[in-house]
Structures are given as C-alpha cells and as structure tokens.
Design a protein around this motif. Structure first.
Motif, PDB file in Angstrom:
ATOM      1  N   MET A 514     -68.576  70.120  -8.068  1.00 40.34           N
ATOM      2  CA  MET A 514     -66.551  70.835  -8.045  1.00 40.34           C
ATOM      3  C   MET A 514     -66.891  71.899  -8.835  1.00 40.34           C
ATOM      4  N   LEU A 515     -67.416  71.446 -10.229  1.00 37.97           N
ATOM      5  CA  LEU A 515     -67.552  72.989 -11.530  1.00 37.97           C
ATOM      6  C   LEU A 515     -68.598  73.862 -10.790  1.00 37.97           C
ATOM      7  N   GLN A 516     -69.420  74.202  -9.953  1.00 37.46           N
ATOM      8  CA  GLN A 516     -70.465  75.188  -9.765  1.00 37.46           C
ATOM      9  C   GLN A 516     -69.683  75.567  -8.211  1.00 37.46           C
ATOM     10  N   ASP A 517     -69.204  74.906  -7.913  1.00 45.80           N
ATOM     11  CA  ASP A 517     -68.279  75.527  -6.749  1.00 45.80           C
ATOM     12  C   ASP A 517     -67.001  76.605  -7.407  1.00 45.80           C
ATOM     13  N   ARG A 518     -67.096  76.167  -8.424  1.00 48.50           N
ATOM     14  CA  ARG A 518     -65.755  76.967  -8.989  1.00 48.50           C
ATOM     15  C   ARG A 518     -66.296  78.199 -10.517  1.00 48.50           C
ATOM     16  N   MET A 519     -67.681  77.714 -10.363  1.00 52.75           N
ATOM     17  CA  MET A 519     -68.459  78.743 -10.908  1.00 52.75           C
ATOM     18  C   MET A 519     -68.327  80.286 -10.308  1.00 52.75           C
ATOM     19  N   ARG A 520     -68.697  79.942  -9.572  1.00 47.40           N
ATOM     20  CA  ARG A 520     -68.660  81.102  -8.418  1.00 47.40           C
ATOM     21  C   ARG A 520     -67.841  82.402  -8.342  1.00 47.40           C
ATOM     22  N   TYR A 521     -66.223  81.387  -8.789  1.00 47.14           N
ATOM     23  CA  TYR A 521     -65.058  82.508  -8.812  1.00 47.14           C
ATOM     24  C   TYR A 521     -65.216  82.746 -10.676  1.00 47.14           C
ATOM     25  N   GLY A 522     -65.931  82.650 -11.513  1.00 42.18           N
ATOM     26  CA  GLY A 522     -65.044  82.117 -13.030  1.00 42.18           C
ATOM     27  C   GLY A 522     -64.972  81.702 -13.406  1.00 42.18           C
ATOM     28  N   GLY A 523     -64.959  79.998 -12.562  1.00 42.79           N
ATOM     29  CA  GLY A 523     -65.020  78.969 -13.570  1.00 42.79           C
ATOM     30  C   GLY A 523     -64.253  78.465 -14.079  1.00 42.79           C
ATOM     31  N   PRO A 524     -64.299  77.537 -14.932  1.00 45.25           N
ATOM     32  CA  PRO A 524     -63.341  76.704 -15.446  1.00 45.25           C
ATOM     33  C   PRO A 524     -61.833  77.660 -16.182  1.00 45.25           C
ATOM     34  N   ILE A 525     -60.939  77.309 -16.880  1.00 44.55           N
ATOM     35  CA  ILE A 525     -59.955  77.667 -18.049  1.00 44.55           C
ATOM     36  C   ILE A 525     -59.109  77.547 -18.877  1.00 44.55           C
TER      37      ILE A 525
END
Ligand code: C2O
Ligand code: CU
Length: 622
Positions: A514-525
């Motif tokens: 899930m995190l790797q997927d999120r990294m493609r759009y700028g990562g977590p907040i």
C-alpha cells in the motif's frame, strides 16, 4: 503579541537569529536551542503574551445550562493567534477552587520546553487550585496551521477549549490564495457534568457517559427539542457569515470529545482541502469532510456570487445549512449550523430544518476514507523525510481491547497490550521523576525490548533518539461480544507519518505494498491524530479477534515524555493512554539542580499564586 515592546524585541532577536541561523538547529537527531536555560522571576514586570483564566461555572449550553470548566468566561475560550518564529509565554490561571488543571497545546510540538506540554502525570505537575503556570514555547518554520488548546484533566476538554492558529511569518504567505478565513470548532454536548461523567466511566459499576446530544459550532448549538419560545444566543445554531464571491479558508477543528463528524454545506458544491493537522497538503476537491476528535482540516470554500444568490432568493432561500452527522457509533446525531451571507437579512438561528438537506455518506472501509485522498504538497517539504522500510529500527504493536468485569469488578477499561494507563498509575509525573533521579527513573530499555517495546517497570514505551519506530495499532474484539470501536489516536511530542490502515491483522507485505503504491503519488502525509477504524458492522466479531490496524512511522527526535492516547476523552478516562519516553538521560534538556528543582514539587517554585511570583526557567528566551 499584546505587548508591543516585547514583540519588537522578539522581532529583532528573531531577525538576527534568522540571519545567523542561531535560533534553533535540528542536528539530524533533535532540536537544540542556542542559549542556555536561565532562571527568571516572573514578578509584576513580566508580561505574558496571553492570559487564560480557567474557572468552573454554570454556563448556558444547548438551550440549557451546565456546570462546566470555562476559559476567560466563555465557551469556547479566546482564539489564540501567533506566527512561526514567535517565542510565547501563556499564563494559565487555575481559578477552579477544588480541581487541578493543565492546558495542552494540541498538535504543537514542545520540542525543547518539555514541561509545557500540559499533561499531568507525564510532563508536569498539574496547576493546583488558585495557582498559575507560565507555559513557554517557540514556533518553528513549518508550524503554520490549525491547532487548538484544551484542558487535559478529567473531562474538562468538553468545554475548556479554544482555537490556536499559527500563521506564517509576516514576510511569508501561505501556499494557497484566499481572501479571508473563518474558524469552525466542532464540539460535543453532554448535559451531565464532568465529575459525574468521569465518576461513571471509572466507577464500579461502570456507567457510560451516554452519547453526544448535539454537535456545537463555535460553542453554539440548538437542541433539537428546543421550543419556539426559547430564542436566545445560548439556544441558537452556530452561524458562519460570509460575503458573496469570496474565497475563504475554513479551518475546521475537531474539538469533539467523542464524535467523529461527517459534514458538508448545503448548496455550495465542493470544497478544497489544503491543510490537515498543521501541514499543507496537495489540494483535493471533496464533497464532505470527515473529522475525528483531535483532527483539523482547512478547506478553501468559494461563496456564491450576487447573481447566484439572487436566483436562490427568488426561490425563498437566503441561508444554507452546515450539516454535521456523527459516525462510528451506534447512535447517529444529526446537527446543524447556519451559513449566512452578510448582504442578506439577519440570519434565522432558530428554525430547524424540516428535513436534513444533505445525504452524507456512510462510513466504510470499502468506499474508502477522505484521508485516502490526501497527499503531501510537493512545494512544502517536511522537516524530515518519510522513513523507508529499511530505516525502521523497531516495530511496536499496540493491541487495544475493551475489557469488561476487570478483576471480578463491574468496571470497564480499555487496555493497551493487556494494561490500562491512568493518571494515577504513577505517583508523580514521569518527567519530574526523570529530573529528580535520572538513573533509576529512566525506563529500562532492555526490559522494554523483551516486552514488545513496553517497559513493565515504568509502564512506558522508551525509545532512543535517532530510532525509527513503526507503531502498529490493532483493534481487538472486546472481551464480551467482540465489538470494536473507532479510536482517533493522537500523539504528543511530534507528528508521525501516517503509514496506512486496513482490516484484519497487520501484515507487513500488505502495508508495504500500500505504501509503495502511495509513493507513486507523492507518499504519505504527516499527522498527529489518525483513526484506528472499526469495521462496520461492528457487532459480528469474536472476542480477542484482531479486526483492523493503523500504522505510524516516526523518527525519534524530541527528548521528553509524550502521551499517546485515544482522543475520545471517555476512552482516555477508561485507560486508553500510553506514555512514550524519548531519549536517555544525556538527551534531556540539561538543567542545573537548582533550575530543575523549580518544577519538581506539586505547587512548587515554578507555580505562582496571588502572593508568590514564580521562578521560571526560560528555555527559549534570552
Ligand atoms: Cu488533544 Cu493529549 O490531547
Ligand atoms: Cu477510543
């Protein structure tokens, strides 16, 4: 600043420090102020930047009255506004005759003024009745955002709260353009008084507080049962007044003690989220906001043009509802406030809507959460980078479970990894113990490693500066029926990276994907309050089963004693709190014996009263 001379001095010293870079240095591990701590006597020549006087009184609320903790004679207390770079003293008078008090600056990081965090039993002795305490903190670059302050004792936060807004430095502007702003603080209405509620929650037999009666906006709410003859300001809907064709920054503050609120404005289309928990985010258009206890959201809101308004007015409409519905509990409260236009007639604050005008979504893991759409704002780098999985030094699981009939009693408690934590779990505040006798008072780190991160001797979770922790909250079905609830977990001391949430037990593989997927759009907040969600329908699980998780990542960098707790105040009272101790004895702010001594006794020398001027360490101020 109230005192212009002071502001001038602060401006100059800050200016020099800004040029020389001397104000505050982050050395990769922790923040270090430049000047050594010094003792001052806060006599009549000392002028705090703000003064909060806290009393208890019978105060009008939701068309009735209630005996409540009140700040500066009003609910909410005054809105406080400061700027990044400000060095602040806030004097808090405890004018309550029979109760202790602390005030917490929710979301602000007490990086190096650890006695100022406002947690009794963790960071300071509470202020005794008829005494005062001067809270000190310095605001850093990147702090601009929306916060609030509230009592951190008992159930006081239900009425003792106020907005705390941090603006950019004068020369800087926010990364979004807007014409004006409004603060919208949401709070819960309970009719039973605080001691009654706390007595029940901690009692044998346990007695639940009941659900919220109503959600108030900026202290105003109109009970759905109010009658037409009851038309006074203390029995009226909250009102937000706007001018036509104007872009506003609405700052929503989740000051509720229990409610998770879904909300939207009637007739105004979407809003654009720009800030969450004190951090700007990539702008995202939303049709509603989801705000849990302790969370803050800023949105850009565009008001209607004169032309649009005249069309509505022909149709008999000249004001609009803000609809606020509670979620995550069995009982759903539908509450209202009014959005009014300054060019229209005086708003009607009393007539209730015949039917709720909006259909707000239900809570659901499957349809996702508002927070899934939040991404960092690329132009605003955070003060540290998101730690990759390879940097994580330790993973700490905290399993939370509601326990019934504890030890054969009729008590109900919330346990973290099998144990509750209460303010009276320790004889004195941890930070006091650390300064009194640093060797034996510090948590046993090795012992903690043997117990999943928890030091059984001190009942704390210790961590070394520079460690990268992953904290995994897991929701365990309660001991009676297997039910789980939603918990807005809040951390003091620093903000953490929101590393995701899901159903079932935590799985590293699932979470990392899930995190790797999120990294493609700028990562977590970064956040300071995120939810460990229940999985509705919440009644079908088994006692002991793990049904959901929430992951945080953080670099340990601010030495001190920091609470981590569910922001539902009832749950806190029922034991849903934990204490982290960051740093070892060489990391604590070095104070001489004489300096430390000012803080080590209940009602000690750092606490003033009518006839005694306190002696206070200036951590930040020259
Ligand atoms: Cu707003 Cu420890 O809380
Ligand atoms: Cu909770």
């Amino acid at each position: 600043m109230l005192i212009f001379g002071r502001q001038f001095l602060i401006g100059i010293s800050f200016g020099i420090c800004y040029l020389l870079g001397c104000s505050l240095a982050y050395d990769g591990n922790s923040y270090q102020p430049s000047s050594p701590p010094t003792v001052y006597i806060h006599d009549s020549s000392f002028h705090p930047d703000r003064i909060l006087r806290v009393t208890t009184q019978v105060y009008p609320l939701d068309c009735t009255t209630r005996y409540s903790v009140v700040i500066n004679g009003s609910i909410p207390g005054p809105e406080l506004r400061f700027r990044e770079g400000d060095k602040i003293w806030i004097r808090v008078y405890n004018d309550i005759k029979d109760e202790n008090l602390t005030i917490h600056w929710h979301g602000l990081t007490m990086r190096m003024s650890p006695f100022s965090d406002g947690t009794p039993a963790a960071s300071q002795w509470p202020i005794p009745p008829m005494h005062f305490f001067d809270y000190e903190f310095e605001l850093q670059s990147g702090d601009a955002g929306t916060y609030f302050y509230h009592s951190h004792v008992g159930f006081g936060a239900v009425t003792a709260y106020g907005a705390l807004i941090i603006e950019e430095r004068v020369k800087d502007s926010p990364p979004f353009v807007y014409d004006d702003e409004r603060t919208l603080v949401l709070t819960d209405i309970f009719y039973r008084n605080d001691s009654d509620i706390v007595g029940g929650l901690m009692g044998d037999p346990f007695l639940w507080s009941g659900e919220t009666f109503n959600v108030a906006l900026n202290g105003h709410s109109r009970s759905p049962n109010a009658t037409a003859d009851k038309e006074s300001t203390s029995c009226s809907y909250g009102v937000v007044t706007v001018k036509p064709s104007t872009t506003y920054r609405f700052r929503f503050i989740g000051g509720t003690v229990l409610s998770h609120v879904f909300l939207a404005f009637e007739g105004h289309g979407s809003m654009t989220v720009i800030e969450v928990d004190g951090h700007y985010v990539s702008p995202v258009e939303v049709d509603h906001i989801e705000i849990g206890s302790g969370q803050r959201f800023s949105v850009l809101f565009k008001s209607k043009s004169i032309e649009e308004l005249s069309v509505d007015r022909i149709n008999g409409k000249d004001q609009y509802w803000l609809q606020m519905e509670t979620r995550t509990r069995a009982l759903i409260t539908v509450s209202f406030a009014v959005l009014a236009y300054s060019d229209a007639d005086i708003p009607d604050r009393f007539t209730k809507p015949t039917t709720p005008p909006l259909l707000l979504p239900t809570e659901s893991f499957t349809s996702g959460w508002l927070e899934d759409e939040l991404w960092p704002l690329p132009s605003r780098p955070y003060d540290d980078s998101f730690p990759q999985a390879s940097e994580v030094t330790r993973r700490i699981f905290i399993n939370v479970q509601q326990n019934f009939n504890v030890n054969g009693t009729k008590k109900v408690m919330w346990h973290q990894n099998g144990a509750p934590w209460f303010e009276n779990s320790v004889p004195e505040p941890y930070l006091v113990s650390l300064y009194k006798n640093s060797k034996s008072a510090f948590p046993d780190y090795e012992n903690a490693l043997k117990h999943g991160g928890y030091d059984t001797k001190t009942k704390t979770y210790p961590a070394k500066l520079g460690e990268v922790l992953e904290i995994i909250w897991q929701n365990v079905g309660n001991t009676q029926s297997g039910t789980v609830e939603t918990h807005p977990f809040h951390a003091h001391g620093d903000h953490y990276w929101d590393a995701g949430c899901g159903t079932g037990s935590y799985s590293e593989t699932v979470a990392e994907a899930m995190l790797q997927d999120r990294m493609r759009y700028g990562g977590p907040i970064k956040r300071d309050t995120t939810n460990l969600y229940r999985t509705p329908p919440a009644t079908t699980t088994t006692p002991g089963a793990i049904v959901s998780w929430r992951a945080w990542r953080l670099r340990v960098r601010n030495p001190g004693v920091w609470m981590v707790h569910c922001h539902i105040v009832q749950h806190m009272m029922m034991g849903m709190q934990a204490v982290f101790v960051f740093g070892g004895k060489n990391d604590l702010k070095p104070l001489t014996k004489e300096q430390a001594a000012l803080y080590l006794e209940f009602g000690g020398q750092a606490y003033g009263n009518a006839t005694y001027s306190p002696r206070v360490v200036h951590f930040w101020h020259d």
